[in-house]
Structures are given as structure tokens and as C-alpha cells.
Design an enzyme around this catalytic site. Structure first.
Site, PDB file in Angstrom:
ATOM      1  N   TYR A   1     -11.320  72.689   3.470  1.00 40.85           N
ATOM      2  CA  TYR A   1     -11.810  73.644   2.474  1.00 40.85           C
ATOM      3  C   TYR A   1     -12.447  72.936   1.282  1.00 40.85           C
ATOM      4  O   TYR A   1     -13.425  73.421   0.701  1.00 40.85           O
ATOM      5  CB  TYR A   1     -10.687  74.575   2.021  1.00 40.85           C
ATOM      6  CG  TYR A   1     -10.476  75.715   3.000  1.00 40.85           C
ATOM      7  CD1 TYR A   1     -11.431  76.729   3.115  1.00 40.85           C
ATOM      8  CD2 TYR A   1      -9.378  75.777   3.825  1.00 40.85           C
ATOM      9  CE1 TYR A   1     -11.277  77.779   4.019  1.00 40.85           C
ATOM     10  CE2 TYR A   1      -9.203  76.801   4.742  1.00 40.85           C
ATOM     11  CZ  TYR A   1     -10.160  77.800   4.827  1.00 40.85           C
ATOM     12  OH  TYR A   1     -10.010  78.821   5.733  1.00 40.85           O
TER      13      TYR A   1
ATOM     14  N   GLU B   1       9.531  72.179  25.847  1.00 41.29           N
ATOM     15  CA  GLU B   1       8.131  72.573  25.663  1.00 41.29           C
ATOM     16  C   GLU B   1       8.002  73.796  24.770  1.00 41.29           C
ATOM     17  O   GLU B   1       7.180  73.818  23.847  1.00 41.29           O
ATOM     18  CB  GLU B   1       7.494  72.876  27.031  1.00 41.29           C
ATOM     19  CG  GLU B   1       6.080  73.437  26.917  1.00 41.29           C
ATOM     20  CD  GLU B   1       5.517  73.926  28.245  1.00 41.29           C
ATOM     21  OE1 GLU B   1       4.442  74.560  28.219  1.00 41.29           O
ATOM     22  OE2 GLU B   1       6.124  73.678  29.303  1.00 41.29           O
TER      23      GLU B   1
ATOM     24  N   ASP C   1       7.471  73.775  31.661  1.00 39.59           N
ATOM     25  CA  ASP C   1       7.080  74.664  32.763  1.00 39.59           C
ATOM     26  C   ASP C   1       6.535  73.843  33.930  1.00 39.59           C
ATOM     27  O   ASP C   1       6.009  72.735  33.746  1.00 39.59           O
ATOM     28  CB  ASP C   1       6.007  75.653  32.303  1.00 39.59           C
ATOM     29  CG  ASP C   1       6.550  76.747  31.398  1.00 39.59           C
ATOM     30  OD1 ASP C   1       7.767  76.986  31.413  1.00 39.59           O
ATOM     31  OD2 ASP C   1       5.741  77.354  30.674  1.00 39.59           O
TER      32      ASP C   1
END
Length: 392
Positions: free
Chosen positions: A122, A226, A279
Site C-alpha cells: 500500500y 494440514e 489429505d
């Protein structure tokens, strides 16, 4: 300063391709030398605009290092260069961005402040809108500066934005800072991570604070999780009481601060076994590998936070526990990740075999599918895997 000026114009040709952790005065000195040498070439009898030689951060320039006395492997970048040039249309703006970011970083270091990449974006958007139109441009330019000056982002005064949380058998105590040193205050607040609830204790993005934390634990395992939802289930069930452990998650791909704390724990308690729970899909394996080896996206800092994490699950041996209805087809993004992982020389054969099974089956499975056996099954699953030493 004199010794620095005698070196080459920039620092990218030093022998080791890594990013040093340096104090602010030395970082400022490196920026000053870069500016002075650049001006020297402009004022020479044959003036020219020097290109900026940067370590190439593409995967084709990555290499694998295996520790001689440890099981830890990590990714590093070799001495292959790319350039940012003002005279080439394709990189002229990138060339200017590097100098703009270095100017801003110099101001931050002089003021003794730290900023996040978002804050820097910014600031640059307001002061140099013709050169900075996206956060991605700022992030890439910061990595260019890291590659140019050969010092870490933290040394540049850039603070990590952390998403990570920790829970379990870990006690944290921060040190107080004086002008010259750090010290442990008797009445300083102590954080007991067993009492932080299911959401866990937020990991600070201040790497200096994390470096100075006093760590205490009686855990035998660290579970690197995870997903935050699985972390919350494990914390809610107080798995760390059944299995003396610490739980940590980066809520997906891990940020620097989460990896930094995990690395600190691995160094402070080298006998603790670190186990990954992800996963069963290519993205899960990629996240696991980021903890284990580092990532090319980290550039010259890739090697710094590698840990010897073992893959506990989910793996193909666990698929018999999951009902057929819980499997989902692989997404195109999964196949892209699988292709990239397969091509990686760092991935062990055992991991590539798992990956091949994923691709051949065309399916993926999430850890939550184990809830088919009841919400308390996850703790039993983990205990059984540990007893059988079913991880690699």
C-alpha cells in the site's frame, strides 16, 4: 564499508547461494554499497547502466542437499543467474521496482520499524503507482532484493504474516528485551498450550520474538496438521493427553512463521518425532513437502526451515478405512501439482509411488472421511499408526 566496496557491485556472486540473517546496520551498508557502485558505473569514462544479477529462482535452478549427519534434506538454489535490466523492455519496470523497494526498506531500517508485505504494497501503491499495481509484484520484487543483497526478508525489516497456531504439551515464555540483550523476567507471562482451547495459540509473525522464546515440553511427537479443522478436532479431543504431543498447523500451505517455529522445536528437541497429517491428494503431499524440504517460492531462504517430517497419513494403506462414497475425483489443479512433484528430484521413490497411485486411481480422499468410524476415531487411528511405526 570500505571492505564492502571492494567486493563486486552486488552480492549475488558470493560462494554460497543462501540468504543471511543480518543486523540492520549491515543490511543498510549493503544497500548503500549497491547504490554507490551503481552511481560509480554511471560516472565512469564509459558510463553504462548495470544489469542487476539475481539468483535464478526457477525450479530448473533448484538442487537437493542431504545432511551428512542428519536425515534432513532441503532444496537450495545453485549459482545460476537471471538479470533485471533497464535497457530491456521486458524487465525495465522490474529493474526500477527493485530500487524502489530497496529505498523503502532502507527507510524502514533507519526508523527501526518492521512492516508486512501488505503494508509495503500500500505504501508503494501510493508513492509509485506506475510501477506497483498488485501485491504479487511487491512480493516478487522483495524476493529480487533478497536475491540481490543475499539477506533474509526478516533482515530487510519485513515481518511475516502468520496464520499458524499451536496447541498441546508446549509451554512458551517470551524474553524481555533491553537495549543490548534479552533476559528472562521471573513474572513474565507463560503460555501453556494445553489450555488454549480448540483454536490453539496464534503463532507470532515476529521471527525475532519466536527466536527468543523459551520452549519447554515433555512431548514425544509433533503432529504437523494440514488443515485447521483437523487441528481443532485433535485439540478438542485433547489428543495430546493420549499421545504426548504438540499440534501445529499452518492452515494449508505454511507461512514462514509456522515453519520457523517448527524448525526451532526440531532443533531444541531433536529426539521428538515429527509426523505429518495431510489429505491423500497431490496438494496434501505438496504441503507436506513444503514443511519437509522447503519451497522454491522462498528463493534463497528455502533451505532455512526444512525439518525431518515423516509422512504418517493419509496414505494408500489407509484407504481401506474410507468408504467409497467419500472419494472425490482429482481436480485439474491436482494433476498439475502431481506432474510438478513427479518431476522433482527431491521426492523419494516411496512418495512418488503414492503419487502414482493417486493419479492412476483418479481420486482423492480427505482426512475427515475417517469420521465415518466416529468422531473419536482420529485419535485411535494416530495411536495405531505410531505403535506400528507406520510412517516414513
Amino acid at each position: 564499508m570500505g571492505d564492502l566496496c571492494k567486493s563486486s557491485i552486488f552480492f549475488s556472486d558470493q560462494h554460497l547461494c543462501n540468504a543471511d540473517i543480518l543486523p540492520p546496520p549491515e543490511v543498510r551498508a549493503r544497500i548503500e554499497v549497491s547504490v554507490l557502485n551503481f552511481l560509480r558505473t554511471l560516472s565512469s569514462p564509459t558510463p553504462a547502466i548495470s544489469d542487476l544479477p539475481l539468483i535464478n529462482r526457477k525450479s530448473s535452478n533448484s538442487r537437493v542437499s542431504q545432511g551428512l549427519l542428519t536425515d534432513v534434506s532441503w532444496i537450495f538454489l545453485s549459482r545460476s543467474f537471471c538479470t533485471r535490466s533497464l535497457t530491456k523492455n521486458s524487465s525495465a519496470k522490474a529493474f526500477i521496482r527493485v530500487w524502489k523497494v530497496m529505498e523503502m526498506i532502507y527507510q524502514v531500517l533507519v526508523e527501526g520499524k518492521r512492516v508486512t508485505q501488505r503494508e509495503l504494497y500500500y505504501k508503494l501503491l501510493c508513492t509509485s503507482p506506475e510501477y506497483f499495481t498488485s501485491q504479487l509484484q511487491v512480493n516478487r520484487t522483495i524476493q529480487d532484493v533478497v536475491a540481490l543483497l543475499r539477506c533474509s526478508r526478516f533482515s530487510l525489516g519485513i515481518m511475516a504474516s502468520s496464520r499458524g497456531v499451536v496447541a498441546g504439551r508446549l509451554v512458551l515464555q517470551a524474553l524481555r528485551r533491553t537495549v543490548d540483550d534479552w533476559y528472562q523476567e521471573p513474572n513474565q507471562e507463560v503460555v501453556d498450550c494445553t489450555a488454549c482451547g480448540s483454536s490453539g495459540y496464534a503463532i507470532s509473525g515476529d521471527l525475532n520474538l519466536l527466536e527468543k522464546l523459551v520452549l519447554k515440553t515433555d512431548a514425544r511427537y509433533i503432529f504437523v496438521v494440514e488443515k485447521h479443522a483437523i487441528f481443532q478436532r485433535m485439540a478438542e479431543d485433547r489428543v495430546f493427553n493420549q499421545i504426548p504431543s504438540i499440534l501445529i498447523t499452518g492452515k494449508g500451505y505454511p507461512d514462514i512463521a509456522t515453519r520457523f517455529l517448527l524448525h526451532r522445536l526440531s532443533q531444541a528437541f531433536p529426539k521428538i518425532q515429527i509426523l505429518g497429517i495431510v489429505d491423500w491428494n497431490p496438494a496434501g503431499l505438496a504441503i507436506f513437502c513444503t514443511y519437509k524440504y522447503g519451497s522454491i517460492a522462498m528463493g534463497l531462504e528455502a533451505y532455512r526451515y526444512a525439518c525431518n517430517v515423516k509422512w504418517l497419513g493419509l496414505r494408500r494403506d489407509d484407504l481401506q478405512l474410507i468408504p467409497a462414497e467419500s472419494f472425490a475425483p482429482l481436480k485439474p489443479r491436482d494433476l498439475q501439482i502431481a506432474k510438478s512433484l513427479t518431476a522433482s528430484e527431491i521426492l523419494p521413490d516411496k512418495y512418488k509411488e503414492e503419487l502414482a497411485v493417486m493419479v492412476e486411481s483418479g481420486h482423492r480422499a480427505e482426512i475427515e472421511a475417517l469420521y465415518y468410524h466416529g468422531y473419536s476415531f482420529l485419535g485411535k487411528y494416530l495411536a495405531n499408526k505410531i505403535v506400528q511405526a507406520c510412517y516414513f
